[in-house]
Structures are given as C-alpha cells and as structure tokens.
Design an enzyme around this catalytic site. Structure first.
Site, PDB file in Angstrom:
ATOM      1  CB  CYS A  23      -0.947   0.122   1.179  1.00  0.00           C
ATOM      2  SG  CYS A  23      -2.110  -1.241   1.322  1.00  0.00           S
TER       3      CYS A  23
ATOM      4  NE  ARG B 190       4.570   1.672   0.042  1.00  0.00           N
ATOM      5  CZ  ARG B 190       5.579   1.332   0.836  1.00  0.00           C
ATOM      6  NH1 ARG B 190       6.815   1.475   0.417  1.00  0.00           N
ATOM      7  NH2 ARG B 190       5.359   0.874   2.028  1.00  0.00           N
TER       8      ARG B 190
ATOM      9  CD1 TRP C 261      -0.353  -6.203  -3.359  1.00  0.00           C
ATOM     10  CD2 TRP C 261      -0.575  -6.888  -1.235  1.00  0.00           C
ATOM     11  NE1 TRP C 261      -0.046  -7.547  -3.315  1.00  0.00           N
ATOM     12  CE2 TRP C 261      -0.169  -7.994  -2.021  1.00  0.00           C
ATOM     13  CE3 TRP C 261      -0.774  -7.094   0.126  1.00  0.00           C
ATOM     14  CZ2 TRP C 261       0.023  -9.268  -1.504  1.00  0.00           C
ATOM     15  CZ3 TRP C 261      -0.578  -8.366   0.650  1.00  0.00           C
ATOM     16  CH2 TRP C 261      -0.186  -9.434  -0.165  1.00  0.00           C
TER      17      TRP C 261
ATOM     18  CG  ASN D 269       1.676   0.660   4.219  1.00  0.00           C
ATOM     19  OD1 ASN D 269       1.472  -0.523   4.020  1.00  0.00           O
ATOM     20  ND2 ASN D 269       2.880   1.188   4.251  1.00  0.00           N
TER      21      ASN D 269
ATOM     22  CD  GLU E 223      16.484 -12.815  -8.718  1.00  0.00           C
ATOM     23  OE1 GLU E 223      15.934 -13.407  -7.783  1.00  0.00           O
ATOM     24  OE2 GLU E 223      16.104 -11.702  -9.115  1.00  0.00           O
TER      25      GLU E 223
ATOM     26  CE  LYS F 192      13.170 -10.761 -10.965  1.00  0.00           C
ATOM     27  NZ  LYS F 192      13.777 -10.804  -9.721  1.00  0.00           N
TER      28      LYS F 192
ATOM     29  CD  GLU G 182       9.508 -11.311  -9.570  1.00  0.00           C
ATOM     30  OE1 GLU G 182       8.937 -11.113  -8.498  1.00  0.00           O
ATOM     31  OE2 GLU G 182      10.712 -11.056  -9.735  1.00  0.00           O
TER      32      GLU G 182
ATOM     33  CG  HIS H  75      17.612 -36.610  -6.638  1.00  0.00           C
ATOM     34  ND1 HIS H  75      17.852 -37.935  -6.442  1.00  0.00           N
ATOM     35  CD2 HIS H  75      18.822 -36.008  -6.704  1.00  0.00           C
ATOM     36  CE1 HIS H  75      19.162 -38.144  -6.366  1.00  0.00           C
ATOM     37  NE2 HIS H  75      19.767 -36.979  -6.534  1.00  0.00           N
TER      38      HIS H  75
ATOM     39  CE  LYS I 273      11.425  -2.556  -6.254  1.00  0.00           C
ATOM     40  NZ  LYS I 273      11.755  -3.899  -6.760  1.00  0.00           N
TER      41      LYS I 273
HETATM   42  C1  G6P Z   1       8.670  -8.541  -2.723  1.00  0.00           C
HETATM   43  C2  G6P Z   1       9.233  -8.019  -4.029  1.00  0.00           C
HETATM   44  C3  G6P Z   1      10.520  -8.756  -4.375  1.00  0.00           C
HETATM   45  C4  G6P Z   1      11.508  -8.649  -3.224  1.00  0.00           C
HETATM   46  C5  G6P Z   1      10.905  -9.123  -1.913  1.00  0.00           C
HETATM   47  C6  G6P Z   1      11.792  -8.765  -0.738  1.00  0.00           C
HETATM   48  O1  G6P Z   1       8.217  -9.842  -2.897  1.00  0.00           O
HETATM   49  O2  G6P Z   1       8.286  -8.175  -5.064  1.00  0.00           O
HETATM   50  O3  G6P Z   1      11.096  -8.188  -5.537  1.00  0.00           O
HETATM   51  O4  G6P Z   1      12.629  -9.414  -3.522  1.00  0.00           O
HETATM   52  O5  G6P Z   1       9.648  -8.480  -1.681  1.00  0.00           O
HETATM   53  O6  G6P Z   1      11.859  -7.375  -0.646  1.00  0.00           O
HETATM   54  P1  G6P Z   1      13.046  -6.565  -0.005  1.00  0.00           P
HETATM   55  O7  G6P Z   1      12.644  -5.130  -0.153  1.00  0.00           O
HETATM   56  O8  G6P Z   1      13.137  -7.000   1.412  1.00  0.00           O
HETATM   57  O9  G6P Z   1      14.270  -6.889  -0.775  1.00  0.00           O
END
Ligand code: G6P
Length: 613
Positions: A2, A27, A75, A101, A486, A490, A493, A509, A608
């Site tokens: 939020c 957010r 959110w 928030n 990672e 990507k 998501e 496995h 985010k």
């Molecule tokens: C959310 C974001 C990710 C991020 C994670 C941890 O899920 O979408 O991109 O890696 O939070 O966030 P931080 O700010 O702690 O790295």
C-alpha cells in the site's frame, strides 16, 4: 504494501496526490482512492478498484479542488480489492477520514466491541475499524482530535502508517507510523506525507523520516512530532539524495528495462569509494568497527525474502569461500517463528532492497533481542532495517521501481562480495595478492555487464521461441544455483509461466520427470569449477528431448554441441558470476513477459514492498 500520500498547503492537492500515487503504485495496485478537503470544509472522497489511472477516469468529471487531501493505492490484505474496501475510510459520523498501510492485528476484537456499541461498518477492512475507534475515543473522552488519535493507537496491535484528517479543520493533518514507513516533506508553507520520498522529491528536498511509534501533527503549517506515549520529539530534518530522473522511465518502455540497463552504473556505485586496489583494502566503515568480534565469529546467518534471499544464498557461498565462516541462509518468515538457536556470538545479516519487509525486519529484531550483532544490506536510505542494525552497507543502486528486482539484486551481490572480502581480510583467510586480483576483477564487472547487455537482440529472438511455454526449468551448480533460482523467479513473477530453479544435479531427483520436447531448460554452463558436471546434466536433459538454453562463457565452442541456444557472456571470476549471468536471464524474462502482454512493472498480485507478514 500500500502506498500513501498526503498534502496540506497552498497548492491544488489532487494533482500532487495522483502523481505521488503513481510513483507509489509499485507498493500495491488493487484499488486507489483520495479524500479532498476544501477550505469551506467539504470533504470529497473518490475511490475505485483497479489502478490509479482508473481512479483518474472516475474523477474526470468530479470536483477535485482542494488544498488538503490524501490518497492511497492498495494491496489488499483484509477484504477483497473492490470499491468499498478501497481507502480512504470514514468514521461512523463522517467526521474523520483515514488512509492506512499495514495491518491492525486485533481489528476483529475491536470491531466486535464497536459493533456492540452500535457501530456499523461499510467495508471489510481493518482500517475502517481504526477510524471508528478514533471517533469513539474522541467522543467518549472529550479530548482533542490529536489526543484521540494518540489514545486510540495505544489500543492497536499491528503495523501501520496512517494519515487522518478531520472534516472540520482543513488546516490540520495527522500521520503516525509503527512498522510501516512514513516520510514527511517540509516545503514553503506546505507539507507532504508519503510512504517513501518519491512523491515528495520534486517539491522539496527537506524531509523527516518518522520513527516507529511517532506521530506527526501538522496544524496551521506548524509541524510537531511526538511519540504515542506523548513525548515531544525534535525531528531530524534530512536532505533527500534521490533525484527526479532516477524515478522516471527515461525513454524506456518499462522501469524494469531501464533498471536492467542501469546495472553497469549501479554495480559501480555499489563498490565506488569502497575498494582500494593499490593497497588491496576495502573500506566499509560500519563493519570495520566490529573487527575484533569478526575475527572470532563462529557462525553467520543471513535472512531475507524473495530476490534478497537469493542474494543471501550468493552471500553464503561468498562468506564460506573467502572468509571461511559457516553460513546459513534463512527465509526471514520461517526464521522468526522457528525458535531459532541464536546468541550474542552470532552475526546476522539482513538483506532487503526496501529495508521495510515485515518478515525481514522482525527476524532481525528477534536476533537483536537474543544479543546477536545485526548487519544490513539495504537499498533504500533511511528505511527501517538500516535504522535498527549495528552496521551495514547501503547498496546505492538508486530507486528501483519495477516490482521485479533487477539492479537491486546485483547491487546486493556486489555489497556482499565486498563485505565477505572485508571480513576475510580481517580474519586473515585471504592473501593480499588474491584480494587484489579480486578487486581488479570487480573493477572490470561494469564493462562486462555492458557487454552482456549487448545480447539483448539475440535474447529477444530466443524469447520469441519460448513465449508460449507453460513451464521452464533453470539449472545451475555452485554460484550458478542462486542465479538459476533468481532467473526462474523473474520469469514466473512477470510472465506467469511456471518456472523452477534447481541445483543441476538435483534435477534427477524429481524435475527430470517434467522434461519433454516442450520444456525449455535454462542452464548456467559457464567455464567454472563445475563445468564438466553441468555438461553431464545438460546431456541428461537432452536425452529426454528438453530444449537447452545455455548461458556460456564467450569463446566456449564446445558448448554448441550440447545446447539448442547459446548465450555467451564475458569470462569472469566465479564469485562474480551472479553479476553477469543474471543479466541475460533478466532480459529473457522481460521479453517473454512483454510478448505475452503482461504488465511487466506491476505484475498481478505482487507488491514491491511487503510490509505485512
Ligand atoms: C517482494 C518483491 C521482491 C523482493 C521481496 C523482498 O516480494 O516483489 O522483488 O525481492 O519483496 O523485498 P526486499 O525489499 O526486502 O528486498
């Protein structure tokens, strides 16, 4: 989670709020709303499910003139993302409005009690309960509005950043925070409140980062900060470091692409000024203070979530490789509820782009309460995690707006490389020559990332081949494993293709059962320590007709015999591989998502900054 923004001053509030909400949309973007209070005390509230642009469409023919107002982009946590649950919410008598928030954890108990006393609720949110509570405290205790807010907050369990206005006073605004961030901008006869500084930066550079448990009261242009237990504080006014260009798209179609292309610069900024090749030293002032303790460290714990957890995994390899410290990486959300064994001899590093992730923050607080020394690796300056840590390193990647993390990840890895080398130096587990070699190599990384970015067109063609896939597998060994995780994250998501990252040898496995001619398998197959073994794993995939996309080392001709597609990246030290090999994977997921017409910067259901647990 939020975004909130509020304005009180001499300008039109609505355009400032809407522009600010767009900057905070990373957010959350389930619904948006504004409350606008005119000098003659008309309170207009508009809210709409969907994006801030839907709110704009909704208000196109409405009266939006006001010099005081606040807005919210949501959110959803409590209550579905629809018009009625969108913020702002009103008190029963319509006198007070709130944006919030966070999560009021005891909202259900409070709500039942309020219902018994005749309150009726229009939404399913925890937020509406809080504003009803404030109204009740205000009425029952014959106190000021400010005092009612303060008293009500003492009854609340949970996390919040709130802004509240009162219909009968357009020159008055109250904000408060506990566990969710809040920045107050101080302009000429005007004030701003927001979840981060991005809505504020074009109007003023003077800000106050509110501390947990503080309220800010703006009354007739006079600002007061006090704690919830009623102690007046003298706020520390800071100058903002971010600039406007860094929060705009700068000619790119998406923030994500802009941020991918920023990496030569952001990686450089992460190590600039910290490395001294000539005398082979690293300057990390905060950490240096713990030299004696670090020499005897027995165990290191790294906590984080999402992409930051992946950076933590790279950190585990780095600290074990260079500093010879047994290292464990933990999901912050698991760690904090597991009754972990931890004491004053332990070091805990929290990794977080935002510095606000609720689970990471709580894990760190838990470690601190047990006496551990706590470090942070964060991107957002002044955020909550750096404010509670004993020491740490900012990553200096600049604002990251795309929800999928790119430049923040490589900056985190860069900071961890430096931190692990610095600790290794203190512990005498690395020779000066080797350290110098690594520092020289680090200086070459920005130009190698530049080279990797030149693969964009080639990767776009590969993306076209795989854009309709339903699943994908990413494999790697050693430093290649966190890169695979990672890369898979990507893809899933932002393109909504199911993807898994796996240690290449573990594939047999389980995931090997998924492989058929439809399955793209991305393999980190650079010429490093496990090269031959990775080639064997590729054979296992090919034998089952999987289609292999290999991230290889430039000049490796041999790999062409094994892979359907080869993406050659510059040769580098193995420990720095995540900085380069991540680039093609970011580009691959970006292009696939664009081709699938997904919202790259704001993927569905994500936010985010996750400030709820
Ligand atoms: C959310 C974001 C990710 C991020 C994670 C941890 O899920 O979408 O991109 O890696 O939070 O966030 P931080 O700010 O702690 O790295």
């Amino acid at each position: 989670m939020c975004g909130i923004v509020a304005y009180i001053g001499h300008r039109e509030a609505y355009p400032i709020i809407v522009k600010g909400l767009k900057r905070l949309e990373y957010r959350g973007y389930d619904s948006a709303g504004v409350a606008l209070l005119t000098p003659d005390k008309a309170l207009n509230i508009y809210k709409k499910s969907g994006k801030v642009s839907d709110l704009e469409a909704e208000t196109a023919d409405k009266d939006v003139h006001a010099n005081t107002g606040m807005g919210h982009t949501r959110w959803a946590t409590h209550g579905a993302p629809n018009d009625k649950n969108a913020h702002p919410h009103l008190s029963q008598n319509g006198e007070f409005a709130i944006i919030h928030n966070g999560i009021i954890e005891n909202y259900s108990t409070l709500k039942q009690a309020l219902i018994k006393r005749g309150h009726e609720f229009k939404s399913d949110t925890d937020t509406e309960v809080l504003i009803h509570l404030i109204e009740e405290v205000f009425k029952n205790n014959s106190v000021s509005f400010e005092e009612a807010v303060r008293m009500a907050l003492t009854q609340v369990v949970g996390a919040y950043a709130i802004v509240i206005l009162s219909k009968s006073d357009p020159t008055y605004l109250i904000g408060a925070r506990k566990g969710s961030p809040m920045v107050v901008g101080i302009g000429e006869n005007e004030h701003f409140i927001a979840s981060d500084a991005t809505p504020i930066v074009e109007y003023t550079r003077n800000v106050i980062y509110l501390n947990d448990g503080e309220l800010v009261i703006i009354d007739n242009n006079k600002l007061t900060v006090k704690t919830i237990d009623n102690t007046i504080k003298s706020p520390y006014i800071q100058e903002l470091e971010i600039n406007l260009e860094s929060i705009e798209k700068g000619g790119f179609d998406h923030f994500m692409m802009k941020e991918i292309y920023e990496q030569p610069r952001s990686i450089l900024d992460s190590f600039r000024g910290r490395t001294h090749v000539n005398d082979a030293t690293i300057a990390m002032a905060g950490i240096d203070k713990f030299e004696d303790k670090l020499k005897n460290i027995k165990r290191l714990l790294i906590v984080g979530c999402g992409t930051s957890w992946h950076a933590g995994l790279v950190g585990e390899y780095l600290f074990e490789d260079f500093a010879r410290i047994p290292t464990e990486v933990e999901y912050a959300s698991e760690f904090r509820y597991r009754n972990p064994v931890i004491d004053e001899n332990d070091f805990v590093i929290a990794i977080s782009q935002s510095g606000e992730t609720a689970d990471t923050l709580a894990a760190l607080e838990l470690a601190k309460s047990k006496g551990a020394t706590i470090f942070g690796v964060c991107n957002v300056v002044g955020s909550s995690i750096p404010r509670i840590t004993d020491a740490g390193a900012y990553t200096h990647a600049g604002p990251e707006i795309g929800v999928a993390s790119t430049k923040a990840f490589t900056a985190q890895v860069t900071a961890l490389i430096l931190m692990s080398l610095s600790v290794a130096q203190k512990r005498g587990t690395i020779s000066k020559e080797r350290l110098r070699e690594l520092l020289i190599e680090l200086e070459t990384i920005p130009s190698k990332v530049e080279e990797a970015l030149k693969l964009n067109d080639m990767i776009k063609e590969i993306a076209a081949e795989f854009k309709d896939s339903r699943n994908a597998l990413y494999l790697g060994r050693g430093y290649g494993f966190p890169i695979a995780l990672e890369g898979a994250l990507k893809l899933k998501e932002i393109s909504y293709i199911h993807a898994e990252g796996y240690p290449a040898a573990e594939m047999k496995h389980g995931p090997i059962a998924l492989i058929d001619e439809e399955m793209p398998v991305v393999v980190i197959a650079t010429q490093h320590s496990n090269y031959e073994k990775v080639i064997s794993n590729i054979q296992e995939v090919r034998a089952r007709k999987g289609r292999v996309i290999a991230i290889s080392t430039i000049g490796d001709e041999h790999i062409k015999d094994h892979a359907d597609y080869v993406i050659p990246i510059p040769q580098c030290e193995e420990a720095m591989l995540p900085l380069i090999a991540s680039i093609p994977l970011q580009l691959l997921s970006y292009h696939i998502a664009v081709m699938r017409e997904c919202n790259v910067d704001q993927p569905r259901n994500l936010a985010k900054s996750v400030t709820v647990e």
